[in-house]
Design an enzyme around this catalytic site. Structure first.
Site, PDB file in Angstrom:
ATOM      1  CB  SER A  56     -28.743  25.408 -36.590  1.00 58.53           C
ATOM      2  OG  SER A  56     -29.886  24.599 -36.469  1.00 58.53           O
ATOM      3  NE  ARG A 113     -21.952  27.045 -30.163  1.00 55.22           N
ATOM      4  CZ  ARG A 113     -21.604  25.791 -29.839  1.00 55.22           C
ATOM      5  NH1 ARG A 113     -20.722  25.151 -30.577  1.00 55.22           N
ATOM      6  NH2 ARG A 113     -22.150  25.188 -28.807  1.00 55.22           N
ATOM      7  CG  HIS A 158     -27.324  27.416 -32.543  1.00 55.88           C
ATOM      8  ND1 HIS A 158     -27.107  26.648 -31.424  1.00 55.88           N
ATOM      9  CD2 HIS A 158     -27.987  26.617 -33.416  1.00 55.88           C
ATOM     10  CE1 HIS A 158     -27.600  25.445 -31.612  1.00 55.88           C
ATOM     11  NE2 HIS A 158     -28.142  25.391 -32.817  1.00 55.88           N
TER      12      HIS A 158
END
Length: 456
Positions: free
Chosen positions: A257, A280, A283
């Site tokens: 990912s 992050r 994600h």
């Protein structure tokens, strides 16, 4: 009344399937392009009638087949390769569908198409998704063909080209090459397979960049690999993925990912540290465009990463942020994560001063942990408290503030106050977007900054 349509394979007799040979031996009438009879004459029964027609008379062959079948005969229509791939099956069935009265039995038998024979000769180029495109625009408008070419190039299909070039159709293949080079790497393997399975057979392997279209003629098939196809000795190999399986463990899925996200962020005008925080963030949200809303002071991520890895204290406005911060990191670095939202003293303070519980909890935490990292993922009132005290309270010197409250009332205003702060490091997600999960993701990004080296 029966019509069998069958392909004789790419040329060599060994490539004619037994099921086709058996059916040929029972045919009363055999119809086809005169050139093809040399491949099947040995299999015809005595007395079988041969009706040969020149190239370009496909519709006429179908009409004659219908008329001969009406005489209560078993008619056999031959073509090369597989009868249903750029061959006689389609036109025979189409003409037969116009015969409303005659009850003619129709049958198609499979054959070895040229692209299958070429694939075998090359080894394993058809190991993954592939397509076939005919470059003949005699019956298909070029605009349609070009749309299919572009779709195949963009879709990363292995592509086999039929009718790639003739004396009158000489420019189409060069046009296809230009389109493919817009979408594919010039090093993509390309094979020219001429007279496949016949005595004159010749195979030439080039690349898309070096592809010499002048080597191609009407007896050639061209095969273009996909982005994974590679040359191994005299073979072309398109992996299916056995040696590159999909991620299965949680860590593998997360890493893949991150790879997908960071691939989209390489050209952003941000520092590596900020790109990692954005990674992050995305994600967590699943929205690539969230990088547009991200903003941070110039040293925020690097500074907070150092603070956290030295065991710094984290204060959150709500328990959901507290829960989202990865326990593995806080345990490894010895961090304390504090949330005073539900403390009895916080409830009393909120009631006494007319504050929200989040604001009251942050106000108490400032007094107790003035040098902590403060993380707001829900309440703009908590962020107001932080920015107000930064201006008024000289003892309040936080390691930094992550301010990503979510909602529609006072959210944008609270974030605007934070981005104007000069005496603390900060990270925000501008606009109405935010939330506890995003706040926790940004903290986790600071914990794991060293991982950014694997992606940027």
């Amino acid at each position: 009344m029966k019509i069998t349509v069958a392909g004789l394979g790419p040329g060599h007799k060994d490539y004619i399937l037994p099921v086709v040979v058996n059916a040929l031996q029972k045919a009363d009438v055999v119809i086809g392009y005169d050139y093809y009879f040399q491949f099947c004459e040995d299999y015809l029964k005595e007395g079988a009638v041969k009706i040969a027609m020149p190239l370009g008379k496909e519709e006429e062959r179908a009409i004659v087949a219908i008329e001969e079948a009406k005489k209560n005969q078993h008619v056999f229509v031959i073509g090369s390769g597989d009868a249903s791939i750029y061959s006689m099956a389609a036109i025979v069935y189409q003409v037969a569908s116009l015969e409303k009265e005659a009850e003619i039995e129709l049958e198609t038998l499979p054959g070895v198409s040229a692209f299958l024979a070429a694939g075998s000769k090359l080894g394993a180029p058809l190991g993954h998704d592939f397509c076939c495109i005919s470059l003949s625009d005699l019956m298909t408008p070029w605009q349609v063909i070009e749309k299919r070419i572009r779709a195949a190039a963009v879709g990363d299909f292995v592509c086999s080209l039929y009718n790639p070039k003739s004396k009158k159709r000489y420019w189409q293949l060069e046009r296809l090459k230009k389109i493919f080079l817009e979408e594919r790497d010039p090093s993509t393997p390309v094979a020219i397979i001429r007279q496949v399975t016949r005595p004159e057979e010749k195979i030439t392997i080039q690349t898309l960049g070096t592809f010499d279209v002048e080597m191609v003629d009407m007896f050639s098939l061209v095969m273009i690999g996909n982005s994974q196809t590679f040359q191994f000795k005299d073979h072309l190999v398109t992996p299916r993925g056995y040696l590159n399986r999909k991620p299965q463990t949680g860590q593998e899925i997360q890493q893949e990912s991150f790879r997908i996200v960071t691939e989209q962020l390489q050209d952003l005008e941000h520092s590596v540290e900020d790109k990692w925080a954005i990674t992050r963030l995305i994600h967590t949200t699943g929205v690539i465009d969230d990088h547009v809303h991200y903003e941070a002071s110039s040293r925020a991520v690097k500074s907070l990463s150092k603070y956290l890895q030295n065991g710094g204290t984290i204060v959150t406005d709500v328990t959901m942020v507290q829960a989202g911060i990865t326990k593995k990191y806080t345990k490894e670095y010895g961090n304390q994560v504090v949330c005073l939202l539900n403390d009895e003293e916080t409830l009393l303070l909120a009631e006494e001063e007319g504050l929200t519980r989040s604001q009251a909890g942050i106000k108490r935490a400032i007094a107790m942990y003035p040098n902590a990292l403060f993380v707001v993922g829900n309440a703009p009132t908590a962020l107001f408290e932080l920015t107000d005290q930064l201006r008024e309270n000289p003892d309040f010197q936080p390691a930094g503030i992550i301010g990503v409250p979510v909602g529609f009332v006072n959210v944008i205003e609270s974030k605007e106050q934070l981005v104007q702060v000069k005496n603390a490091e900060w990270i925000v997600l501008n606009g109405n977007r935010g939330g506890s999960n995003i706040a926790a993701a940004l903290v986790n990004a600071c914990f794991t900054l060293q991982e950014s080296e694997n992606y940027f």
